[in-house]
Design an enzyme around this catalytic site. Structure first.
Site, PDB file in Angstrom:
ATOM      1  N   LYS A   1       1.350   0.832  14.805  1.00 30.64           N
ATOM      2  CA  LYS A   1       2.754   0.876  15.202  1.00 30.64           C
ATOM      3  C   LYS A   1       3.200  -0.328  16.033  1.00 30.64           C
ATOM      4  O   LYS A   1       4.391  -0.614  16.128  1.00 30.64           O
ATOM      5  CB  LYS A   1       3.041   2.159  16.011  1.00 30.64           C
ATOM      6  CG  LYS A   1       3.179   3.410  15.204  1.00 30.64           C
ATOM      7  CD  LYS A   1       4.398   3.438  14.322  1.00 30.64           C
ATOM      8  CE  LYS A   1       3.948   3.413  12.912  1.00 30.64           C
ATOM      9  NZ  LYS A   1       4.829   3.256  11.854  1.00 30.64           N
TER      10      LYS A   1
ATOM     11  N   HIS B   1       0.847  -1.189   0.000  1.00 32.22           N
ATOM     12  CA  HIS B   1       0.000   0.000   0.000  1.00 32.22           C
ATOM     13  C   HIS B   1       0.886   1.243   0.000  1.00 32.22           C
ATOM     14  O   HIS B   1       1.770   1.374   0.839  1.00 32.22           O
ATOM     15  CB  HIS B   1      -0.934   0.007   1.214  1.00 32.22           C
ATOM     16  CG  HIS B   1      -2.099  -0.936   1.067  1.00 32.22           C
ATOM     17  ND1 HIS B   1      -3.403  -0.509   1.088  1.00 32.22           N
ATOM     18  CD2 HIS B   1      -2.138  -2.263   0.861  1.00 32.22           C
ATOM     19  CE1 HIS B   1      -4.214  -1.555   0.909  1.00 32.22           C
ATOM     20  NE2 HIS B   1      -3.454  -2.634   0.771  1.00 32.22           N
TER      21      HIS B   1
ATOM     22  N   PRO C   1      -4.106   0.881  18.823  1.00 35.39           N
ATOM     23  CA  PRO C   1      -3.873   0.317  17.490  1.00 35.39           C
ATOM     24  C   PRO C   1      -3.898   1.321  16.340  1.00 35.39           C
ATOM     25  O   PRO C   1      -3.371   1.019  15.270  1.00 35.39           O
ATOM     26  CB  PRO C   1      -4.996  -0.711  17.332  1.00 35.39           C
ATOM     27  CG  PRO C   1      -6.046  -0.302  18.299  1.00 35.39           C
ATOM     28  CD  PRO C   1      -5.333   0.374  19.430  1.00 35.39           C
TER      29      PRO C   1
HETATM   30  C1  DHB Z   1      -5.023  -2.834  10.820  1.00 33.60           C
HETATM   31  C2  DHB Z   1      -4.943  -2.480  12.151  1.00 33.60           C
HETATM   32  C3  DHB Z   1      -4.576  -1.204  12.506  1.00 33.60           C
HETATM   33  O1  DHB Z   1      -4.488  -0.849  13.806  1.00 33.60           O
HETATM   34  C4  DHB Z   1      -4.276  -0.255  11.558  1.00 33.60           C
HETATM   35  O2  DHB Z   1      -3.946   1.003  11.946  1.00 33.60           O
HETATM   36  C5  DHB Z   1      -4.345  -0.610  10.227  1.00 33.60           C
HETATM   37  C6  DHB Z   1      -4.720  -1.898   9.866  1.00 33.60           C
HETATM   38  C7  DHB Z   1      -5.434  -4.194  10.443  1.00 33.60           C
HETATM   39  O3  DHB Z   1      -5.573  -5.041  11.324  1.00 33.60           O
HETATM   40  O4  DHB Z   1      -5.661  -4.441   9.253  1.00 33.60           O
END
Ligand code: DHB
Length: 390
Positions: free
Chosen positions: A293, A72, A289
């Site tokens: 990171k 990506h 999340p």
């Molecule tokens: C995912 C989880 C994340 O915390 C994030 O910022 C981007 C993607 C995931 O699990 O796909």
């Protein structure tokens, strides 16, 4: 038994460290309370910085990230009914790989186990004895319940946010933390991707993240109350919530086959090293999340620590090990700031006033309308260059 490095925890950090040490001819034993199956099947994070994939390849891990993963080169920030692309390739010339953590773990184990690495599954660390001595010992119970000891020159706590090693090291002097008044509700569904790239959406009803896993399986999250019971929603209700969180976009719906809750917490342990005991990954720090990171930061800890352990164990040079905590903390606090910032900019606080909500949109526009703003986000998301100390 005796080994040079005892590693508690067979997550990405513990296993990559074992692999790097093996490359340097340094013996280690890895223990984990879970079975190999559980480690390889648990759904966790999804995004790898380009530098994280490069590090796995350089360590000799037989990774399928480049074949199975999806590259990506940007993300979409969505707010006030419109999407704004953050073009990583243009801004910083780097990108990320969407490649789930459980596949990273499968790659690591498929590299380590046939090579004869000593990895003990269903073996629980119960405590660490002689933390301040020259030969700390990890006391473990095996699959049969029998207790034994692993004595080592270095003990590594790579055992996650409920770390036994951290407790042995620092007791209840836990560290620095903050909590958030919300959580993420995560789903996996059978559907085609709804957008070419991930969508991070600020909506009046709260945050949503539209992520992906493959051409046929998608991962999505929405901000929710930390106390909700994931089983209490019907599939129709979940789709209604998700659709309402991405105004201006239509999601491709499909059967939801897994649901889970992610708790939000920012945490940094008060000490990352004490004598011959060292913490890495979630044992040392937890980030919320938003911004993905967590696993990347764990890998960065390990790359730094690996150089320090080589110098210490092969050349009797303690300088890098002495500098580990300070050098690691620079990156950790940058990641703490980024994860907190993405979280605070994109989520709705329960007590937010109209002023707070309008200010948040102003903040988002300051990022998307400015090349400098977008560049900060792109640098942080794709990962800062590794600082190796010394
Ligand atoms: C995912 C989880 C994340 O915390 C994030 O910022 C981007 C993607 C995931 O699990 O796909």
């Amino acid at each position: 038994v005796h080994t040079r490095v005892a590693i508690v925890g067979a997550g990405p950090a513990g296993l990559l460290l074992a692999q790097l040490l093996r490359g340097a001819g340094i013996d280690s034993i890895v223990v984990d309370s879970r079975s190999r199956d559980e480690i390889e099947q648990t759904i966790r994070a999804g995004i790898l910085e380009e530098g994280t994939v490069e590090a796995l390849v350089a360590a000799g891990v037989d990774t399928h990230a480049h074949q199975v993963g999806m590259r990506h080169d940007g993300i979409e920030l969505r707010f006030d009914g419109a999407g704004h692309r953050i073009d990583f390739a243009d801004l910083v010339g780097r990108g990320v790989w969407l490649y789930p953590q459980h596949l990273v773990l499968q790659d690591l184990l498929a590299t380590l186990v046939p090579a004869g690495a000593d990895i003990r599954f269903e073996t629980t660390a119960v405590r660490v004895d002689d933390v301040d001595g020259e030969r700390p010992r990890v006391v473990v119970t095996g699959p049969d319940g029998a207790e034994s000891e692993i004595a080592a020159e270095i003990v590594i706590g790579a055992d996650g946010s409920h770390s036994v090693v951290r407790r042995a090291m620092s007791g209840s002097r836990a560290g620095l933390y903050r909590e958030y008044p919300f959580a993420w509700f995560g789903i996996l569904c059978e559907a085609p991707p709804s957008a070419p790239e991930l969508i991070y959406s600020n909506s009046p009803n709260g945050f949503a993240l539209i992520s992906q896993r493959s051409d046929t399986v998608q991962r999505m999250y929405f901000q929710c109350d930390p106390d909700v019971d994931p089983a209490s929603y019907t599939q129709e209700q979940l789709w209604e919530i998700l659709q309402s969180r991405v105004p201006g976009t239509t999601l491709h719906e499909g059967p939801i086959f897994q649901r889970d809750m992610l708790q939000f917490r920012s945490f940094v342990a008060r000490e990352l090293r004490r004598g011959r005991v060292v913490l890495v990954g979630d044992a040392a720090h937890t980030v919320p999340p938003t911004g993905a990171k967590g696993m990347n930061l764990a890998i960065a800890d390990v790359l730094l620590l690996h150089g320090a352990l080589r110098a210490f164990l092969l050349e009797n040079d303690p300088r890098l090990l002495d500098g580990y905590e300070q050098t690691a903390l620079h990156r950790i606090w940058k990641a703490q700031n980024f994860s907190w910032w993405m979280t605070s900019m994109l989520h709705q606080m329960p007590e937010a006033s109209d002023f707070d909500r309008m200010r948040q949109l102003g903040e988002l526009r300051s990022v998307t309308d400015s090349r400098a703003g977008r560049t900060y986000l792109a640098e942080a998301y794709t990962g800062w260059p590794l600082e190796l100390g010394g």
